[in-house]
Write a protein that holds these residues in place. Structure first.
Motif, PDB file in Angstrom:
ATOM      1  N   UNK A   1      36.246 -30.995  45.329  1.00  0.00           N
ATOM      2  CA  UNK A   1      37.382 -31.694  45.912  1.00  0.00           C
ATOM      3  C   UNK A   1      37.563 -33.086  45.317  1.00  0.00           C
ATOM      4  N   UNK A   2      36.502 -33.886  45.328  1.00  0.00           N
ATOM      5  CA  UNK A   2      36.588 -35.248  44.827  1.00  0.00           C
ATOM      6  C   UNK A   2      35.179 -35.788  44.636  1.00  0.00           C
ATOM      7  N   UNK A   3      35.068 -36.941  43.976  1.00  0.00           N
ATOM      8  CA  UNK A   3      33.769 -37.591  43.841  1.00  0.00           C
ATOM      9  C   UNK A   3      33.907 -39.068  44.147  1.00  0.00           C
ATOM     10  N   UNK A   4      32.776 -39.690  44.488  1.00  0.00           N
ATOM     11  CA  UNK A   4      32.708 -41.125  44.716  1.00  0.00           C
ATOM     12  C   UNK A   4      31.681 -41.715  43.765  1.00  0.00           C
ATOM     13  N   UNK A   5      32.029 -42.845  43.175  1.00  0.00           N
ATOM     14  CA  UNK A   5      31.108 -43.558  42.294  1.00  0.00           C
ATOM     15  C   UNK A   5      30.658 -44.844  42.977  1.00  0.00           C
ATOM     16  N   UNK A   6      29.377 -45.148  42.882  1.00  0.00           N
ATOM     17  CA  UNK A   6      28.870 -46.388  43.470  1.00  0.00           C
ATOM     18  C   UNK A   6      27.728 -46.925  42.625  1.00  0.00           C
ATOM     19  N   UNK A   7      27.479 -48.215  42.756  1.00  0.00           N
ATOM     20  CA  UNK A   7      26.408 -48.857  42.001  1.00  0.00           C
ATOM     21  C   UNK A   7      25.080 -48.833  42.731  1.00  0.00           C
ATOM     22  N   UNK A   8      25.113 -48.615  44.033  1.00  0.00           N
ATOM     23  CA  UNK A   8      23.914 -48.754  44.848  1.00  0.00           C
ATOM     24  C   UNK A   8      23.415 -47.402  45.338  1.00  0.00           C
ATOM     25  N   UNK A   9      22.103 -47.329  45.507  1.00  0.00           N
ATOM     26  CA  UNK A   9      21.451 -46.185  46.136  1.00  0.00           C
ATOM     27  C   UNK A   9      21.017 -46.621  47.527  1.00  0.00           C
ATOM     28  N   UNK A  10      21.164 -45.776  48.587  1.00  0.00           N
ATOM     29  CA  UNK A  10      20.703 -46.175  49.928  1.00  0.00           C
ATOM     30  C   UNK A  10      19.272 -46.677  49.877  1.00  0.00           C
ATOM     31  N   UNK A  11      19.034 -47.858  50.481  1.00  0.00           N
ATOM     32  CA  UNK A  11      17.742 -48.530  50.362  1.00  0.00           C
ATOM     33  C   UNK A  11      16.591 -47.668  50.854  1.00  0.00           C
ATOM     34  N   UNK A  12      16.828 -46.862  51.873  1.00  0.00           N
ATOM     35  CA  UNK A  12      15.756 -46.037  52.413  1.00  0.00           C
ATOM     36  C   UNK A  12      15.289 -44.957  51.465  1.00  0.00           C
ATOM     37  N   UNK A  13      16.143 -44.604  50.472  1.00  0.00           N
ATOM     38  CA  UNK A  13      15.777 -43.552  49.528  1.00  0.00           C
ATOM     39  C   UNK A  13      15.408 -44.093  48.148  1.00  0.00           C
ATOM     40  N   UNK A  14      15.583 -45.387  47.936  1.00  0.00           N
ATOM     41  CA  UNK A  14      15.418 -45.950  46.607  1.00  0.00           C
ATOM     42  C   UNK A  14      14.037 -45.697  46.040  1.00  0.00           C
ATOM     43  N   UNK A  15      12.991 -45.965  46.829  1.00  0.00           N
ATOM     44  CA  UNK A  15      11.632 -45.772  46.330  1.00  0.00           C
ATOM     45  C   UNK A  15      11.341 -44.302  46.064  1.00  0.00           C
TER      46      UNK A  15
END
Length: 218
Positions: free
Chosen positions: A192-206
């Motif tokens: 359907x569509x996509x979203x682009x972002x620069x950040x990863x959710x902090x809780x999943x970053x590690x």
């Protein structure tokens, strides 16, 4: 008159290195769609479920969650805004029209037990069953595929979230007695569509970083 420096020293100081094509990984959601995520405590539960999925994907949980390791190549999704031409007094005024998303493609290495092919065909059959079974998944929009770009240290610096994806085409798999290479399958996803972002959710970053380092053998 403007001047642009093209000497080697200027180039070296300004170009610090580009994104490498092999620094990426793909998280695939092939499970049952989530249809009843609400605010509050259920949002936290959904986050925990996602974190658990990432853990399993990178070898901290279920042994069968190895699909990111089977990804051979992919493309970052693209979008196009079609133009609408309005003729007026000798000019063609071009205004933005519909936004169109092209297909997303992934090439997989096939595992030795064919579990990937099984998952893909079950997924595709669930969209429109060829034997007259259930039609389109009601929870299709809740599925979210993700592509991450990572730097040389394994940190994610960009993320593509692809919504409503389903296998439009599962390509032919070539088999050859004279070949010694791993069999691959080329899959085209419609979405359907996509979203682009620069950040990863902090809780999943590690967790994501640990997974990337695992993929890169660090």
């Amino acid at each position: 008159m403007s001047k642009f420096l093209m000497d080697i020293e200027s180039y070296k100081t300004r170009f610090t290195g580009g994104a490498r094509q092999y620094l990426f990984f793909v998280l695939l959601d092939m499970g049952a769609p989530v249809t009843n995520i609400k605010s509050g405590s259920q949002t936290l539960e959904a986050f925990k479920e996602m974190a658990s999925s990432v853990l399993s994907t990178f070898g901290f949980g279920a042994s069968k969650d190895f699909y990111p390791y089977l990804v051979k190549s992919t493309n970052l999704p693209d979008s196009t805004i079609e133009e609408k031409v309005i003729p007026l007094q000798g000019f063609n005024y071009k205004i933005p029209g519909d936004r169109v998303f092209s297909d997303w493609t992934v090439t997989f290495n096939i595992d030795d037990k064919g579990e990937l092919l099984d998952k893909l065909h079950i997924w595709q059959n669930s969209m429109i069953s060829i034997d007259g079974g259930s039609p389109f998944y009601k929870g299709l929009n809740s599925r979210k595929q993700m592509v991450f770009l990572v730097d040389y240290q394994g940190n994610s610096f960009a993320k593509y979230e692809i919504f409503g994806a389903w296998p439009k085409s599962i390509g032919q798999v070539s088999m050859d007695y004279t070949a010694n290479s791993i069999a691959t399958v080329y899959v085209i996803f419609s979405y359907l569509y996509f979203k682009y972002s620069k950040d990863v959710p902090s809780g999943l970053l590690n967790l994501v970083k640990q997974g990337v380092n695992t993929l890169l053998g660090k």
